[in-house]
Design an enzyme around this catalytic site. Structure first.
Site, short mmCIF file in Angstrom:
data_model
loop_
_atom_site.label_atom_id
_atom_site.label_comp_id
_atom_site.label_asym_id
_atom_site.label_seq_id
_atom_site.Cartn_x
_atom_site.Cartn_y
_atom_site.Cartn_z
N ASN A 118 0.84 -1.19 0.00
CA ASN A 118 0.00 0.00 0.00
C ASN A 118 0.88 1.25 0.00
OD1 ASN A 118 0.66 -0.82 2.67
ND2 ASN A 118 -1.03 0.32 3.54
N CYS B 235 -10.57 -2.84 -4.49
CA CYS B 235 -9.69 -3.92 -4.96
C CYS B 235 -10.50 -5.12 -5.46
CB CYS B 235 -8.73 -4.34 -3.85
SG CYS B 235 -7.48 -3.09 -3.52
N CYS C 185 -4.00 0.68 -2.64
CA CYS C 185 -3.86 -0.56 -1.87
C CYS C 185 -2.79 -1.48 -2.46
CB CYS C 185 -5.18 -1.31 -1.86
SG CYS C 185 -6.48 -0.53 -0.90
N GLU D 234 -2.95 -4.66 -3.17
CA GLU D 234 -3.45 -5.55 -4.24
C GLU D 234 -3.44 -4.82 -5.58
OE1 GLU D 234 -4.74 -4.78 -1.31
OE2 GLU D 234 -6.38 -6.11 -0.77
N CYS E 97 -10.27 -4.63 0.01
CA CYS E 97 -11.32 -3.61 0.11
C CYS E 97 -12.23 -3.68 -1.13
CB CYS E 97 -10.69 -2.22 0.23
SG CYS E 97 -10.12 -1.53 -1.34
N GLU F 143 0.38 5.27 0.67
CA GLU F 143 -0.56 6.30 1.14
C GLU F 143 -0.14 7.68 0.68
OE1 GLU F 143 -1.01 5.62 5.38
OE2 GLU F 143 -2.24 3.84 4.97
N1 THU Z 1 -5.32 -1.42 2.36
C1 THU Z 1 -4.76 -2.23 1.42
O1 THU Z 1 -3.62 -2.03 1.00
N2 THU Z 1 -5.51 -3.25 0.94
C2 THU Z 1 -6.79 -3.52 1.34
O2 THU Z 1 -7.48 -4.31 0.71
C3 THU Z 1 -7.30 -2.87 2.56
C4 THU Z 1 -6.66 -1.57 2.86
C5 THU Z 1 -4.52 -0.30 2.88
C6 THU Z 1 -4.97 1.05 2.42
C7 THU Z 1 -4.44 1.94 3.51
O3 THU Z 1 -3.09 2.28 3.21
C8 THU Z 1 -4.42 1.05 4.75
O4 THU Z 1 -4.57 -0.28 4.28
C9 THU Z 1 -5.53 1.36 5.73
O5 THU Z 1 -6.76 1.40 5.10
#
Ligand code: THU
Length: 129
Positions: A42, A89, A53, A55, A86, A44
């Site tokens: 991920n 994704c 994310c 994935e 999420c 940010e």
């Molecule tokens: N996140 C992912 O990388 N994948 C997911 O499917 C769920 C959420 C990350 C996004 C963000 O950087 C952190 O988790 C908190 O939401």
């Protein structure tokens, strides 16, 4: 490649997570049908909404290198629990087929799902015809 090795690659990618706002690290490893692995973490942003994310990072890396066919994706995180993809994704995963094994893992335990389990009655390219 066995799923335990794919999970290890997802953990390696998780180390690169850029998550200063949530401190929630996620790693993914995407296995192509030809046996190649694309990893992602991920990433940010201070705007939060621009966050990508793990994935999707892995999928976009693979697509941008010409891959279209995937057999599995492993997802790990810094959480004590399993982390499921999420909603965004899930939509991106279904774009590339419904037979992909979605492996959610914590250490040596893992569960395997299909996208129809996680995103039932999905909207896909078939609906656009
Ligand atoms: N996140 C992912 O990388 N994948 C997911 O499917 C769920 C959420 C990350 C996004 C963000 O950087 C952190 O988790 C908190 O939401």
């Amino acid at each position: 490649m066995n799923y335990q090795s794919l999970i290890e690659k997802a953990y390696e990618a998780m180390n690169y997570s850029y998550s200063p706002y949530s401190n929630f690290k996620v790693g993914a490893a995407l296995l192509t049908k030809s046996g190649k692995v694309y990893t992602g973490c991920n990433v940010e942003s201070a705007s939060l909404g621009a966050t990508n994310c793990a994935e999707r990072t892995a999928i976009y890396k693979a697509i941008s290198e010409g891959e279209r066919e995937f057999s599995a994706v492993a997802i790990v995180s810094s959480s004590h629990d399993l982390t499921f993809p999420c909603g965004i994704c899930r939509q991106v995963i279904v774009e590339f087929g419904k037979d992909i094994d979605i492996i959610v893992a914590k250490d040596y335990d893992y569960e395997v799902y299909k996208i129809d389990d996680l995103l039932p009655r999905s909207f896909t390219q078939i609906d656009l015809k």
